[in-house]
Write an enzyme that holds these catalytic residues in place. Structure first.
Site, PDB file in Angstrom:
ATOM      1  N   HIS A 197       0.506  -1.582   0.216  1.00 10.07           N
ATOM      2  CA  HIS A 197      -0.457   0.016  -0.120  1.00 10.07           C
ATOM      3  C   HIS A 197       1.031   1.410  -0.397  1.00 10.07           C
ATOM      4  O   HIS A 197       0.144   2.174  -0.064  1.00 10.07           O
ATOM      5  CB  HIS A 197      -0.667   0.049   0.952  1.00 10.07           C
ATOM      6  CG  HIS A 197      -0.348   0.440   2.857  1.00 10.07           C
ATOM      7  ND1 HIS A 197       0.593  -0.663   3.885  1.00 10.07           N
ATOM      8  CD2 HIS A 197      -0.021   1.615   3.121  1.00 10.07           C
ATOM      9  CE1 HIS A 197       0.827  -0.166   4.001  1.00 10.07           C
ATOM     10  NE2 HIS A 197       0.382   0.795   4.032  1.00 10.07           N
TER      11      HIS A 197
HETATM   12  C1  UD1 Z   1      -2.147   6.269   5.419  1.00 10.60           C
HETATM   13  C2  UD1 Z   1      -0.581   6.776   6.004  1.00 10.60           C
HETATM   14  C3  UD1 Z   1       0.763   5.750   5.913  1.00 10.60           C
HETATM   15  C4  UD1 Z   1       0.096   4.083   6.541  1.00 10.60           C
HETATM   16  C5  UD1 Z   1      -1.035   3.964   6.547  1.00 10.60           C
HETATM   17  C6  UD1 Z   1      -1.800   2.494   7.075  1.00 10.60           C
HETATM   18  C7  UD1 Z   1       0.161   8.923   5.879  1.00 10.60           C
HETATM   19  C8  UD1 Z   1       0.571  10.121   4.842  1.00 10.60           C
HETATM   20  N1  UD1 Z   1      -0.292   8.084   5.309  1.00 10.60           N
HETATM   21  O1  UD1 Z   1      -1.900   5.819   3.888  1.00 10.60           O
HETATM   22  O2  UD1 Z   1       2.044   6.099   6.705  1.00 10.60           O
HETATM   23  O3  UD1 Z   1       1.129   3.618   6.354  1.00 10.60           O
HETATM   24  O4  UD1 Z   1      -2.285   5.006   6.438  1.00 10.60           O
HETATM   25  O5  UD1 Z   1      -2.420   1.874   6.513  1.00 10.60           O
HETATM   26  O6  UD1 Z   1      -0.780   9.743   6.543  1.00 10.60           O
HETATM   27  N2  UD1 Z   1      -9.726   5.202   1.135  1.00 10.60           N
HETATM   28  C9  UD1 Z   1     -10.386   4.728   1.297  1.00 10.60           C
HETATM   29  N3  UD1 Z   1     -10.527   3.669   2.102  1.00 10.60           N
HETATM   30  C10 UD1 Z   1     -10.287   4.504   3.875  1.00 10.60           C
HETATM   31  C11 UD1 Z   1      -9.327   4.948   3.641  1.00 10.60           C
HETATM   32  C12 UD1 Z   1      -8.733   5.063   2.552  1.00 10.60           C
HETATM   33  O7  UD1 Z   1     -11.072   4.306   0.168  1.00 10.60           O
HETATM   34  O8  UD1 Z   1     -10.983   4.141   4.703  1.00 10.60           O
HETATM   35  C13 UD1 Z   1      -8.455   5.477   0.445  1.00 10.60           C
HETATM   36  C14 UD1 Z   1      -8.260   6.561  -0.782  1.00 10.60           C
HETATM   37  O9  UD1 Z   1      -9.124   5.760  -2.346  1.00 10.60           O
HETATM   38  C15 UD1 Z   1      -7.153   7.984  -0.418  1.00 10.60           C
HETATM   39  C16 UD1 Z   1      -6.160   6.598  -0.571  1.00 10.60           C
HETATM   40  O10 UD1 Z   1      -7.280   5.497  -0.031  1.00 10.60           O
HETATM   41  O11 UD1 Z   1      -7.285   8.459  -0.966  1.00 10.60           O
HETATM   42  C17 UD1 Z   1      -5.255   6.595   0.609  1.00 10.60           C
HETATM   43  O12 UD1 Z   1      -5.178   6.924   2.080  1.00 10.60           O
HETATM   44  P1  UD1 Z   1      -4.367   8.057   2.837  1.00 10.60           P
HETATM   45  O13 UD1 Z   1      -5.611   7.411   4.541  1.00 10.60           O
HETATM   46  O14 UD1 Z   1      -4.150   9.311   2.120  1.00 10.60           O
HETATM   47  O15 UD1 Z   1      -3.342   6.923   2.871  1.00 10.60           O
HETATM   48  P2  UD1 Z   1      -2.751   5.428   2.764  1.00 10.60           P
HETATM   49  O16 UD1 Z   1      -2.509   5.061   2.265  1.00 10.60           O
HETATM   50  O17 UD1 Z   1      -3.780   4.251   3.633  1.00 10.60           O
HETATM   51  N1  UDP Z   2      -3.267  -5.298   9.247  1.00 10.85           N
HETATM   52  C1  UDP Z   2      -4.683  -6.091   9.167  1.00 10.85           C
HETATM   53  N2  UDP Z   2      -5.105  -6.452   8.084  1.00 10.85           N
HETATM   54  C2  UDP Z   2      -4.797  -6.183   7.083  1.00 10.85           C
HETATM   55  C3  UDP Z   2      -3.762  -5.983   6.872  1.00 10.85           C
HETATM   56  C4  UDP Z   2      -2.541  -5.536   7.819  1.00 10.85           C
HETATM   57  O1  UDP Z   2      -5.088  -5.717  10.471  1.00 10.85           O
HETATM   58  O2  UDP Z   2      -5.754  -6.599   6.192  1.00 10.85           O
HETATM   59  C5  UDP Z   2      -2.547  -5.000  10.453  1.00 10.85           C
HETATM   60  C6  UDP Z   2      -1.359  -5.315  10.331  1.00 10.85           C
HETATM   61  O3  UDP Z   2      -0.794  -6.756  11.270  1.00 10.85           O
HETATM   62  C7  UDP Z   2      -0.594  -4.876  10.896  1.00 10.85           C
HETATM   63  C8  UDP Z   2      -1.293  -3.148  10.359  1.00 10.85           C
HETATM   64  O4  UDP Z   2      -2.460  -3.242  10.295  1.00 10.85           O
HETATM   65  O5  UDP Z   2      -1.105  -4.853  12.567  1.00 10.85           O
HETATM   66  C9  UDP Z   2      -0.513  -3.017   9.970  1.00 10.85           C
HETATM   67  O6  UDP Z   2      -1.047  -1.254   9.154  1.00 10.85           O
HETATM   68  P1  UDP Z   2      -0.621  -0.912   8.134  1.00 10.85           P
HETATM   69  O7  UDP Z   2      -0.395  -2.102   7.292  1.00 10.85           O
HETATM   70  O8  UDP Z   2      -2.271  -0.660   7.097  1.00 10.85           O
HETATM   71  O9  UDP Z   2       0.133   0.184   8.314  1.00 10.85           O
HETATM   72  P2  UDP Z   2       1.952   0.978   8.317  1.00 10.85           P
HETATM   73  O10 UDP Z   2       2.662  -0.433   9.289  1.00 10.85           O
HETATM   74  O11 UDP Z   2       2.910   0.020   7.155  1.00 10.85           O
HETATM   75  O12 UDP Z   2       1.832   1.795   8.370  1.00 10.85           O
END
Ligand code: UD1
Ligand code: UDP
Length: 356
Positions: A197
């Protein structure tokens, strides 16, 4: 004023997991907390499911900020968080990790003169193009209290002229609480678990195509299970990506199933910070599709390997790592699983010192 609740600011999936043990530890000491959920993540599986599984009550505030560009999203959080902080006047604010919710929470607080405590401080990938790296550096430099998951993080902060406190990693605490060794893995047989992601992988078409090609190559030989993050899902929808045999793409899964899948996978392929660590903690070999990691301990101990986003690198690393047996079997740089307790103790002392 000092009887006001401590405020926790979260918004993204991994932050709910980090919040859970800290809330419990504060609660056990009789310290009242309130939670601000910025609404950065809002899909059922990314938010409510996590709250349910972690036994967290509904947050006192959900700001419903949702998705947007980095600037707009952070700005909307900033003004909404400020309004709540003015109303609540907390003695301290806790922020977690490195997301835009972390940065907005810390900035809103310091601008109001409220001290900030950063949980998961001192991490660096040294890659300034990552939004998370900017968020980490800025948040650390705004925070008065810096809780470090590793000794390396303490040293890093020292080099930047900051004083960090080693507590260990709250994600280890969460795992100790929620990993039930008897929780059945939802996948049967031998499989590779994939999560992708990170913005630099999803938003670069060539990188993403290379990763997908690696996943397909693996899927020809072994079952591959890929719970797809919403960022990745939305991009795949625009690419007419066809599913291949042996590859199971699903909605994001719950934390309990995820821990069981990491535990039982033959190998994990990921770019997630949290998943790299959990694979290490559960001694499952991991292949990380990134140039660098903010968790170098996982690589140095032999449990994690960084690879480029191309099919041959991914395929051959998984095949090379799956039977790995690193010499450092007992290394645990993430503390003793009581990080939240140390954090709560520290906060109790801080509140005591500042009681009027
Ligand atoms: C964010 C964090 C990242 C973290 C990740 C955990 C920032 C800059 N990034 O990334 O560090 O590793 O969360 O998972 O804060 N979207 C949905 N539904 C949701 C959430 C997001 O559809 O519930 C989609 C939207 O199109 C959105 C895109 O995902 O634009 C990205 O979401 P965003 O929260 O901006 O960043 P993440 O990639 O989730
Ligand atoms: N995780 C989860 N379900 C999923 C993918 C990840 O519960 O389908 C959990 C994972 O075990 C970990 C956390 O979410 O505890 C990591 O989140 P993510 O990968 O979204 O973010 P990051 O750690 O890279 O910021």
């Amino acid at each position: 004023m000092d009887n006001n609740s401590v405020i926790h600011i979260v918004g993204a999936r991994p932050q709910f997991i980090k919040l859970s043990p800290v809330l419990r530890a504060l609660d056990a000491m009789g310290i009242a907390s309130k939670v601000i959920h910025t609404g950065q993540h809002y899909d059922y599986e990314m938010s409510s499911l996590m709250f349910e599984e972690l036994g967290l009550k509904e947050p006192e505030y959900n700001l419903g900020v949702g998705s947007s560009t980095h600037g707009r999203q952070t700005a909307e959080m900033l003004s909404s968080i400020e309004a709540v902080l003015i109303k609540e006047s907390p003695p301290i604010v806790l922020v977690y990790g490195d997301t835009n919710s972390t940065l907005a929470g810390a900035l809103a607080s310091v601008k109001l003169g409220i001290p900030v405590a950063h949980v998961e401080a001192g991490l660096r990938s040294f890659e300034r193009y990552m939004p998370e790296e900017i968020n980490r550096v800025l948040t650390d430099h705004m925070s008065e209290h810096l809780f470090c998951p590793t000794q390396r993080a303490v040293k890093q902060l020292n080099m930047e002229g900051l004083a960090g406190v080693f507590t260990g990693d709250v994600m280890l605490d969460a795992m100790k609480t929620f990993l039930d060794m008897s929780h059945p893995c939802p996948v049967e047989g031998t499989f590779v678990l994939v999560t992708i992601h990170r913005q630099e992988n999803t938003d670069n078409r060539d990188r993403l195509l290379g990763i997908l090609s690696g996943i397909r190559m693996l899927a020809r030989e072994v079952k591959v299970v890929f719970p797809v993050h919403p960022r990745t899902r939305r991009i795949l929808e625009t690419m007419e990506y066809s599913v291949s045999e042996g590859l199971l793409m699903t909605r994001p899964v719950g934390y309990l199933d995820m821990l069981a899948m990491i535990r039982d996978a033959m190998c994990v392929v990921t770019d997630s910070g949290g998943v790299q660590k959990e694979a290490f903690m559960l001694r499952t070999p991991c292949v990380t599709v990134r140039n660098k990691t903010e968790w170098p301990e996982t690589v140095e101990t032999g449990w994690n390997r960084l690879v480029g986003p191309d099919d041959v690198s991914i395929y051959s690393s998984v095949m090379g790592m799956k039977d790995t047996s690193p010499a450092e079997k007992n290394a645990m740089p993430f503390g003793d699983g009581k990080a939240s307790h140390y954090i709560a103790q520290y906060i109790e002392e801080h509140l005591e010192k500042h009681r009027i």
